[in-house]
Design an enzyme around this catalytic site. Structure first.
Site, mmCIF file in Angstrom:
data_model
loop_
_atom_site.group_PDB
_atom_site.id
_atom_site.type_symbol
_atom_site.label_atom_id
_atom_site.label_comp_id
_atom_site.label_asym_id
_atom_site.label_seq_id
_atom_site.Cartn_x
_atom_site.Cartn_y
_atom_site.Cartn_z
ATOM 1 N N GLU A 45 0.838 -1.202 0.000
ATOM 2 C CA GLU A 45 0.000 0.000 0.000
ATOM 3 C C GLU A 45 0.875 1.256 0.000
ATOM 4 O O GLU A 45 0.608 2.216 -0.739
ATOM 5 C CB GLU A 45 -0.900 -0.014 1.227
ATOM 6 N N ASP A 49 0.792 3.874 -3.246
ATOM 7 C CA ASP A 49 0.420 5.276 -3.113
ATOM 8 C C ASP A 49 1.382 6.154 -3.907
ATOM 9 O O ASP A 49 0.973 7.121 -4.575
ATOM 10 C CB ASP A 49 0.424 5.656 -1.631
ATOM 11 N N ASP A 118 -7.077 1.369 0.437
ATOM 12 C CA ASP A 118 -5.743 0.846 0.757
ATOM 13 C C ASP A 118 -5.410 -0.359 -0.123
ATOM 14 O O ASP A 118 -4.285 -0.483 -0.625
ATOM 15 C CB ASP A 118 -5.686 0.427 2.225
ATOM 16 N N GLU A 121 -4.428 0.570 -3.695
ATOM 17 C CA GLU A 121 -3.037 1.018 -3.782
ATOM 18 C C GLU A 121 -2.078 -0.169 -3.728
ATOM 19 O O GLU A 121 -1.069 -0.194 -4.449
ATOM 20 C CB GLU A 121 -2.741 1.993 -2.646
#
Length: 225
Positions: A45, A49, A118, A121
């Site tokens: 995650e 991002d 989450d 990502e």
């Protein structure tokens, strides 16, 4: 590693067949299912991002080459925020293949916005690790679709908009205060109050502090307008 039929079907929805299927398994494993022999998706995650951020930064720059930084920043923020990631995750039914612990399952984790964002990502990072940046970029742009073109020039989340409202009136940033929490640990409900130094305030409740803060900010903006 051989993927389950559900994960194979998810690969089709995602549009990427993994050379290293263990990456996909890790990307869909929530921390509530982690163990000494099973990694969760938190590190992916973190990486995803950053990959998403680079893809969207390039995309908004390319789409509007005359826009200033001040115009690009809110569009970028709208494209990479958790709410947008969760929308995309829902479109490809990512929730169906998430590996969740019992408490998350019982509290409707497959539909939770923060959890879906989450995981989306993490999946982006898994694609990046599996096939490199260009494949990850193409996957993201395909999944985000027309969002890059249709995101509003003044797109901002409610907390950002409220902070800008306060700054324009020489007020300090809004405060967000938790005034209540209810429900069991596996399905909490938070009530947050957004408060301005000038005295105006509004509260809202949601299943996560982040969502409650956004909802309270939106409620206060609406009352101010």
């Amino acid at each position: 590693m051989k993927l389950s039929a559900e994960l194979k079907a998810f690969e089709v929805r995602l549009g990427h067949e993994f050379f290293q299927p263990e990456l996909l398994v890790r990307a869909v494993t929530h921390s509530s299912m982690s163990s000494p022999t099973r990694d969760d998706n938190q590190r992916l995650e973190f990486l995803g991002d950053r990959v998403l951020g680079l893809v969207m930064a390039e995309a908004v720059l390319e789409h509007d080459q005359a826009a200033s930084e001040g115009q690009l920043a809110p569009r970028f923020n709208a494209l990479v925020r958790k709410e947008t990631c969760a929308e995309v995750a829902a479109e490809i039914d990512l929730g169906r293949v998430l590996k969740l612990g019992r408490s998350e399952m019982l509290s409707g984790g497959r539909r939770k916005q923060a959890l879906l964002g989450d995981a989306m990502e993490a999946v982006i990072a898994a694609v990046y690790r599996d096939a490199g940046f260009e494949i990850a970029k193409n996957t993201v742009l395909r999944l985000w679709g027309d969002r890059v073109k249709t995101v509003k020039a003044d797109a901002r989340d409610a907390k950002t908009a409220l902070q800008e409202w306060a700054q324009a009136r020489a007020l300090p940033p809004p405060e967000y205060i938790q005034i209540a929490r209810s429900g069991p640990d596996h399905a909490p409900q938070f009530t947050i109050e957004a408060r301005l130094k000038s005295g105006e305030h509004q509260s809202a409740s949601a299943g996560s502090k982040r969502q409650a803060e956004q909802a309270a900010a939106q409620a206060l903006l609406s009352s101010l307008n």
